[in-house]
Design an enzyme around this catalytic site. Structure first.
Site, PDB file in Angstrom:
ATOM      1  N   GLU A  44       0.846  -1.195   0.000  1.00 50.58           N
ATOM      2  CA  GLU A  44       0.000   0.000   0.000  1.00 50.58           C
ATOM      3  C   GLU A  44       0.885   1.250   0.000  1.00 50.58           C
ATOM      4  O   GLU A  44       1.898   1.301   0.680  1.00 50.58           O
ATOM      5  CB  GLU A  44      -0.875  -0.005   1.254  1.00 50.58           C
ATOM      6  CG  GLU A  44      -1.776   1.202   1.408  1.00 50.58           C
ATOM      7  CD  GLU A  44      -2.523   1.214   2.732  1.00 50.58           C
ATOM      8  OE1 GLU A  44      -3.586   1.846   2.803  1.00 50.58           O
ATOM      9  OE2 GLU A  44      -2.041   0.592   3.710  1.00 50.58           O
ATOM     10  N   LYS A  50      -9.744   2.520  -2.184  1.00 48.70           N
ATOM     11  CA  LYS A  50      -9.932   1.906  -0.860  1.00 48.70           C
ATOM     12  C   LYS A  50     -11.263   2.323  -0.255  1.00 48.70           C
ATOM     13  O   LYS A  50     -11.585   3.516  -0.177  1.00 48.70           O
ATOM     14  CB  LYS A  50      -8.774   2.324   0.046  1.00 48.70           C
ATOM     15  CG  LYS A  50      -8.769   1.683   1.427  1.00 48.70           C
ATOM     16  CD  LYS A  50      -7.543   2.161   2.186  1.00 48.70           C
ATOM     17  CE  LYS A  50      -7.438   1.531   3.563  1.00 48.70           C
ATOM     18  NZ  LYS A  50      -6.249   2.054   4.303  1.00 48.70           N
ATOM     19  N   CYS A  65      -5.346  -2.925   2.638  1.00 54.40           N
ATOM     20  CA  CYS A  65      -5.046  -2.844   4.062  1.00 54.40           C
ATOM     21  C   CYS A  65      -6.272  -3.033   4.964  1.00 54.40           C
ATOM     22  O   CYS A  65      -6.738  -4.158   5.148  1.00 54.40           O
ATOM     23  CB  CYS A  65      -4.329  -1.540   4.360  1.00 54.40           C
ATOM     24  SG  CYS A  65      -3.346  -1.588   5.892  1.00 54.40           S
TER      25      CYS A  65
END
Length: 250
Positions: free
Chosen positions: A39, A105, A139
């Site tokens: 990430e 995300k 993540c």
């Protein structure tokens, strides 16, 4: 399909140095079909320093595109991106020699105040590559099983999750990567960073695990390194056809 995970020690807010590192690691591990980066691999998790954000035509993304074209491969990894309207995204790119797709995300890390600076994405993204389908996660998404649920998120063969997951929560990384693989009967490719930034220490332990949750490869903790494996999707297809857990999902 040959996969290489690149467990980088990301240098804070220094895209040029991080590009050089990633490029060297790919040269030293040539011949893979897919390379997976962590990430925000070009800057570190610098959401409270958005001046580190890169434009949509950044050097980092340009490098990903030129490398994919030169190596006839794909690259996956997220970048902190500044859009023309002035907003920011934590954008997980999947780049091939034929084009570029991305996932923004969805679950922003409120504990680290990511939501103060970044806008969330609301669309699941499943990429087809070499006849196989990959769900992209980033993540904190790993903590939310409903978001990544096979069928709800789409039909896929593997999950790619890129992360800056700190040592203080390392046990969650170990458990959740395996859990997402088991409950979705899929391979999982998890690429985490190592090293330190202004806030955290990162242990790494990037992993590729099978649909039973068994680790096929694990990167060494606290070590910048690459790990390569040939994924056996045929075996997974047989498991799914015989042990039909996904037919009984909620």
């Amino acid at each position: 399909m040959k996969i290489t995970i690149l467990q980088l020690n990301t240098i804070w807010a220094s895209p040029a140095e991080n590009i050089e590192k990633a490029d060297r690691m790919i040269r030293e591990n040539s011949g893979s079909d897919l390379y997976v980066l962590p990430e925000m691999w070009s800057t570190g998790f610098s959401v409270n320093s958005v001046e580190s954000a890169e434009s949509e035509d950044s050097d980092a993304l340009t490098w990903m595109k030129t490398t994919a074209a030169r190596k006839h491969c794909a690259l996956s990894g997220s970048l902190l991106v500044r859009l023309p309207d002035g907003s920011y995204r934590n954008r997980h790119y999947f780049v091939t020699e034929n084009g570029c797709d991305f996932y923004d995300k969805h679950h922003l890390f409120t504990y680290g105040h990511e939501e103060r600076y970044i806008q969330a994405g609301y669309k699941h993204v499943v990429i087809e590559y070499h006849g196989r389908r990959f769900l992209l996660l980033t993540c904190y998404d790993l903590r939310f099983p409903v978001w990544s649920r096979y069928g709800k998120a789409g039909r896929y063969d593997a999950i790619i999750v890129v992360a800056n997951w700190p040592e203080s929560r390392q046990q969650a990384w170990r458990v959740l990567t395996r859990a997402r693989a088991i409950e979705n009967q899929c391979l999982l490719i998890g690429c985490n960073r190592v090293g330190d930034d202004k806030f955290c220490h990162y242990l790494g332990e990037s992993v590729i695990c099978d649909s039973w949750g068994e680790a096929l490869v694990v990167c060494e903790p606290n070590q910048e390194e690459a790990k390569t494996i040939e994924l056996d999707f045929a075996s997974q297809d047989k498991i799914r056809s015989r042990f039909r857990v996904l037919d009984d999902r909620d």
